[in-house]
Design an enzyme around this catalytic site. Structure first.
Site, short mmCIF file in Angstrom:
data_model
loop_
_atom_site.label_atom_id
_atom_site.label_comp_id
_atom_site.label_asym_id
_atom_site.label_seq_id
_atom_site.Cartn_x
_atom_site.Cartn_y
_atom_site.Cartn_z
N ASP A 48 0.82 -1.20 0.00
CA ASP A 48 0.00 0.00 0.00
C ASP A 48 0.87 1.26 0.00
OD1 ASP A 48 -2.68 1.37 0.52
OD2 ASP A 48 -1.55 2.02 2.28
N GLU A 84 1.20 -0.68 -5.27
CA GLU A 84 0.17 0.33 -5.56
C GLU A 84 0.81 1.71 -5.62
OE1 GLU A 84 -3.50 2.72 -3.50
OE2 GLU A 84 -1.59 2.25 -2.55
#
Length: 719
Positions: free
Chosen positions: A285, A348
């Site tokens: 993330d 990401e």
């Protein structure tokens, strides 16, 4: 330039638990140490900030022996061949755990209205029957849950709301029994303020003094102009420590200091812990944010979006000192070496694809295995021209694997953004492009955003994102099978009695069966998960898009009508461009035998096989087809099109014991009309409500596209 001159200090002899032979540098700004590794000296020496210094050992030097043994060491390089690993071929299903399903093994357990790990395990057969191979769970770690779990307080513990560590181990074991895999969401950039690391850091104890980014200063003056993604300063003054701490996101999410070797060691230890438990991969993330400028320099103003006297927002600055720093790649290379090739790292980075590519690394310095591509998820309308650009951009980098999605826990539902027809078309694109598709839970039944009406007794949802995180809808039982509690944690969508897994199972015009058919198509045709993707000319000015997927002798052609008007497309120029001119498409000579596998409007019990030179598509419709190259006489140059798999004819997408509907229904049905006869309600058990492959009873007449048959055109004038 820095606000104050940095003092470079050489620290040796095991300071901060490093090996005695290690060399570590500190950058002192206003007597505040901010750790950084030796490669950063190349950058700051170009700024004439210091002279050459001894080289720091690679990051793995600072890892404990236990950590190095726990994580299998593998090297990258040219030996890694594309198409050899599970993560290149899989279909991923994203689950927001709080909204998927609540289930308790003990019947007497009290239901609280929130999804849990046992609820996911309870529905594995449902997902497996749909064709899902890999689950991605949004964070289930211990957390105050102020940001959907992205505020972690302990990476090695499970949030009691979702269950226990034993529940997670049972889920992993059952997934592997079904030959399915699990990806966990790993929050790298920050923790919760409730994490023990931060509690120790604010009190300068247990060696965690500088595990976060601290800066001395006046309480009313942040150290620099950095802005958080949420808006407002990226700094919060902590009275306990008397210093400012940095947070890219909310104030309760302090950023870790990756320039401290012990922080990198600790994060790799968390990865090692979950690999030992059997986890198959990690979504990384907010990857681009994890390193910040060592001198904490001000960010330059964004000339394309200046603040014009208003308070700074994130978009007002060019984030040169807080994103995409070179040190991020150094850390990723270390992480990739430790996890090897079978454990997947899916990164990401919300930015354009050209800027994402460096996160894959290089041939001998590999980084992420997969990277999320936000081209489709950023669309609010299906644009043919935009789709062409996405394909051409991604195909510039054929050696890397993009990950596509049309929905997620952070964006509006696809069925709300696009509408039903366009969303079905987007689903067809999602599952036929080159790369790995992600299906966001509920998209398979067309869940929409839902913001319940507000009044004195029903206040607004505390987070606007809850509108696209509503509970999953399984059946027509109370609370749609999501929970046995009196009510779910947030309201179900208003259509839960008619739009659910049970009611859509077996209906050939349903969103669920479209997903099932497309996933089965991927499994049947290797070209859809390994083949190249090539845009084909249609002569329709971008409103009609066609592309081929080719791997060896296996070939699929996809045609997309991205307009509100019906269109007719000649097939020969698309299927055999080397041997058919556009003019020949208007004759009946050398007409290939076309196998229409499915339409975004309706799934057909078996492929529709006809000899036809053209095909008509309705508004916002897409079709998938193959053709028999053997039907083209004297055409040795024609590409070999796959209508066979393992020496058998193309498998039907939805199995049926009956013959396909009469051909006549296709030639007489208009492109804009779709029959929606419902099938009998499925009677599958709760843990397998997708059921066995449906029978053809109640199957609607195939429609949504029209194939022009030669015998229907014999009286037409030649052009």
């Amino acid at each position: 330039m820095p606000k104050s001159s940095p003092e470079i200090v050489l620290v040796t002899n095991g300071t901060m638990n490093t090996p005695q032979s290690a060399v570590v540098f500190e950058c002192h700004m206003d007597s505040h140490p901010y750790w950084f590794p030796s490669p950063y000296f190349e950058t700051i020496s170009r700024r004439s900030c210091l002279r050459s210094q001894p080289e720091v050992p690679p990051p793995s030097t600072f890892l404990s022996n236990e950590s190095q043994i726990a994580l299998p060491m593998k090297t990258g390089g040219n030996s890694v061949q594309p198409g050899n690993f599970w993560w290149e071929k899989t279909v991923i299903y994203e689950i927001y755990p709080k909204s998927f399903c609540e289930h308790h093994e003990v019947a007497s357990s009290s239901h609280v209205g929130c999804g849990n790990i046992n609820g996911i395990r309870h529905k594995l057969s449902t997902l497996h029957s749909l064709g899902i191979e890999t689950l991605w769970l949004c964070p289930v770690f211990a957390s105050p849950y102020l940001d959907g779990g992205y505020d972690v307080s302990d990476y090695k513990s499970i949030n009691p709301l979702f269950g226990t560590l034993e529940d997670m181990e049972n889920l992993i074991a059952e997934l592997h029994q079904k030959k399915m895999r699990l990806i966990l969401d790993l929050v790298l950039n920050h923790t919760s303020t409730e994490h023990q690391w931060f509690k120790d850091s604010r009190l300068k104890r247990n060696g965690h003094d500088d595990w976060y980014i601290w800066k001395k200063g006046l309480p009313n003056r942040p150290p620099n102009n950095w802005v958080s993604v949420a808006g407002g300063p990226a700094w919060t003054f902590d009275k306990e420590r008397g210093e400012w701490y940095m947070h890219t996101f909310a104030t309760f999410q302090p950023d870790l200091n990756y320039r401290h070797p012990a922080v990198k060691e600790a994060i790799i230890e968390q990865v090692s812990f979950w690999i030992k438990k059997g986890v198959d991969g990690f979504r990384l993330d907010a990857l681009k944010h994890i390193f910040k400028d060592a001198f904490l320099q001000d960010e330059p103003i964004n000339p394309e979006n200046p603040p014009n006297g208003q308070p700074f927002l994130y978009k007002h600055l060019n984030h040169l000192h807080t994103t995409n720093l070179p040190e991020v790649h150094e850390f990723l290379q270390t992480l990739r070496q430790h996890v090897g090739e079978e454990i997947c790292l899916m990164g990401e980075c919300w930015q354009d694809w050209d800027s994402v590519i460096p996160y894959f690394g290089q041939a001998t310095q590999r980084e992420c295995h997969l990277m999320l591509h936000f081209g489709l998820i950023g669309m609010n309308n299906i644009s043919g021209q935009k789709l062409i650009q996405l394909v051409e951009t991604s195909e510039k980098y054929k050696d890397v694997t993009p990950v596509w999605a049309i929905g997620s826990h952070d964006v509006d539902r696809a069925w709300s953004r696009f509408g039903p027809q366009k969303a079905s078309l987007a689903t067809l694109v999602l599952l036929t492009l080159r790369g790995v598709p992600i299906i966001y839970y509920g998209d398979e039944i067309g869940l929409k955003n839902y913001q319940p009406p507000t009044n004195s007794s029903s206040p607004a949802l505390p987070d606007a994102r809850y509108a696209f995180r509503t509970p999953m809808q399984f059946d027509t039982s109370p609370n749609s099978g999501f929970t046995k509690a009196p009510r779910p944690w947030i309201p179900l969508g208003p259509d839960w009695k008619t739009s659910n897994v049970e009611s859509q199972t077996g209906r050939m015009d349903s969103t669920l069966e479209l997903h099932r058919a497309l996933i089965q198509l991927r499994n049947t045709h290797p070209c859809l998960h390994m083949g190249q993707c090539k845009i084909l000319p249609t002569g329709k000015g971008g409103k009609t898009v066609a592309y081929s997927r080719i791997h060896g002798t296996d070939k699929i052609t996809v045609i997309i009508n991205s307009s509100a008007s019906p269109t007719t497309v000649p097939l020969a120029p698309l299927l055999f461009p080397q041997s058919h001119s556009s003019a020949s498409a208007t004759t009946t000579e050398h007409v290939p035998q076309v196998h229409v596998l499915l339409s975004s409007r309706c799934v057909h019990p078996k492929p529709i096989t006809l000899n036809s030179p053209s095909i008509s598509l309705g508004p916002w419709e897409g079709i998938v087809l193959t053709a028999d190259s053997a039907d083209v006489s004297n055409d040795s140059a024609a590409p070999q099109t796959a209508v066979t798999t393992n020496n058998t004819k193309t498998k039907p997408i939805i199995h049926s014991n009956t013959a396909p509907p009469p051909t006549k229904s296709h030639s007489t049905t208009t492109a804009s009309t779709t029959t929606t006869t419902s099938s009998k309600k499925a009677t599958a058990k709760e843990d397998n409500v997708h059921g066995e492959p449906p029978s053809s009873e109640g199957v609607p007449k195939p429609s949504g596209f029209t194939i022009e048959e030669p015998h229907k055109r014999k009286h037409k004038k030649k052009t």
